[in-house]
Write an enzyme that holds these catalytic residues in place. Structure first.
Site, short mmCIF file in Angstrom:
data_model
loop_
_atom_site.label_atom_id
_atom_site.label_comp_id
_atom_site.label_asym_id
_atom_site.label_seq_id
_atom_site.Cartn_x
_atom_site.Cartn_y
_atom_site.Cartn_z
N ASP A 37 -5.20 3.53 32.24
CA ASP A 37 -4.37 2.89 33.25
C ASP A 37 -5.27 2.47 34.40
O ASP A 37 -6.36 3.04 34.57
CB ASP A 37 -3.28 3.85 33.76
CG ASP A 37 -2.10 3.14 34.40
OD1 ASP A 37 -2.28 2.57 35.50
OD2 ASP A 37 -0.99 3.18 33.83
N VAL A 64 -6.07 -3.86 32.27
CA VAL A 64 -5.81 -4.36 30.92
C VAL A 64 -6.02 -5.87 30.80
O VAL A 64 -6.07 -6.42 29.69
CB VAL A 64 -4.39 -4.00 30.43
CG1 VAL A 64 -4.28 -2.51 30.17
CG2 VAL A 64 -3.33 -4.50 31.40
N ASN A 90 1.05 -0.42 25.80
CA ASN A 90 2.26 -0.10 26.53
C ASN A 90 2.29 -0.73 27.92
O ASN A 90 3.36 -0.95 28.49
CB ASN A 90 2.37 1.42 26.64
CG ASN A 90 3.52 1.88 27.51
OD1 ASN A 90 4.65 1.99 27.06
ND2 ASN A 90 3.24 2.15 28.78
N TYR A 156 8.38 -12.67 32.36
CA TYR A 156 8.50 -11.42 31.61
C TYR A 156 8.97 -11.69 30.18
O TYR A 156 8.38 -11.21 29.21
CB TYR A 156 9.48 -10.49 32.32
CG TYR A 156 9.72 -9.19 31.59
CD1 TYR A 156 8.80 -8.15 31.68
CD2 TYR A 156 10.86 -9.00 30.82
CE1 TYR A 156 9.00 -6.95 31.01
CE2 TYR A 156 11.08 -7.81 30.14
CZ TYR A 156 10.15 -6.79 30.24
OH TYR A 156 10.35 -5.62 29.57
N LYS A 160 6.78 -11.20 26.64
CA LYS A 160 7.21 -10.26 25.60
C LYS A 160 7.48 -10.97 24.28
O LYS A 160 7.21 -10.42 23.20
CB LYS A 160 8.44 -9.49 26.07
CG LYS A 160 8.18 -8.54 27.23
CD LYS A 160 7.17 -7.47 26.87
CE LYS A 160 6.98 -6.44 27.95
NZ LYS A 160 6.02 -5.38 27.57
N THR A 191 13.24 4.35 33.98
CA THR A 191 11.84 4.64 34.28
C THR A 191 11.60 4.39 35.76
O THR A 191 12.45 3.83 36.45
CB THR A 191 10.90 3.73 33.46
OG1 THR A 191 11.03 2.38 33.94
CG2 THR A 191 11.22 3.78 31.98
N THR A 194 12.44 0.84 36.80
CA THR A 194 13.82 0.36 36.82
C THR A 194 14.75 1.24 37.65
O THR A 194 15.91 0.90 37.82
CB THR A 194 14.38 0.29 35.39
OG1 THR A 194 14.39 1.62 34.82
CG2 THR A 194 13.56 -0.62 34.52
#
Length: 251
Positions: A37, A64, A90, A156, A160, A191, A194
């Site tokens: 991370d 990333v 992820n 987004y 995806k 999470t 959200t």
């Protein structure tokens, strides 16, 4: 227990939330885990929890969207653990702006973190798996919104959807190396990313009212699906997307 004994796993976006749950679950199942991370303190905390519980883990500070960082991270995994068997792409960010509101800076930021990162992960992860010579399993995290329209979240959703297609392409390209590539598409999860939205809307959130099971999902429910695809139990599954969405995509 022991479903990943003897395997080396890399999980990106693992400093908190979904990724942290996956990292700790994989360690409990016997994997040696590379916790990756950009959040150094979060990585250190997850590594410490795994080690305190008797597992093996290393931390990797990973942007990333930076190819040099990916190369350095893979070198660390190779030097520490000798190879790579499982990779979970992820890491991701959420942006809710629609086409008429989003600016180029936000578009580029989301595409880099959500889409380009998976391309780089596939490129460098498969290279290390090929060098190891024992095959492997890669799991990419997509979203139900790779398949649904929302009237917003254009970057987004586009990112995806691209990951979904890259998954299928990579599954064909790397099948001769016995590298399986699958994806998991979560619905709305509770999470850190959200939690604020859910706190404002609660059970009236559209993604909950349109979900047959009438609730948000929990990170461990997605992590268990990822674990299955990472394990040898899924040895004949590649190029598949597994929905963990409470039925959202069937309504």
């Amino acid at each position: 227990m022991g479903r990943l004994n003897g395997k080396v796993a890399l999980i990106t976006g693992a400093a908190s939330g979904q990724g942290a749950v996956e990292a700790e679950l994989f360690a409990r199942e016997g994997a040696k885990v590379a916790v990756a991370d950009i959040n150094e303190s979060g990585v250190a905390a997850v590594v410490d929890r795994i080690q305190q519980a008797g597992g093996e883990a290393i931390g990797i500070t990973l942007n990333v969207a930076d190819e040099a960082a990916w190369a350095a991270g893979m070198n660390k995994i190779r030097d520490t653990f000798g190879g790579l068997d499982v990779q979970v792409n992820n890491a991701g960010i959420l942006s809710l702006e629609g086409i008429s509101k989003i600016d180029m800076a936000e578009w580029d930021r989301v595409i880099r973190v959500n889409q380009t990162s998976v391309f780089l992960g596939l490129k460098h992860g498969t290279a290390l798996m090929q060098a190891t010579g024992r095959g492997g399993s890669i799991i990419n995290l997509t979203s139900t919104y790779a398949h649904l329209g929302s009237g917003g979240a254009v970057a987004y959703q586009a990112s995806k959807a691209a990951v979904y297609v890259m998954t299928r392409t990579a599954a064909v390209e790397f099948a001769p190396d016995n590298i399986r590539v699958n994806s998991v598409a979560p619905g709305l999860l509770e999470t850190p990313m959200t939690r604020e939205v859910l706190a404002e809307s609660g059970a009236s959130h559209p993604d909950i009212t349109r979900t047959p099971l009438q609730r948000a999902g929990q990170p461990h429910e997605v992590a268990n699906a990822v674990l299955f695809l990472a394990s040898d139990e899924a040895s004949y599954i590649t190029g598949t997307e597994l929905f963990v969405d409470g039925g959202r995509t069937i309504t």
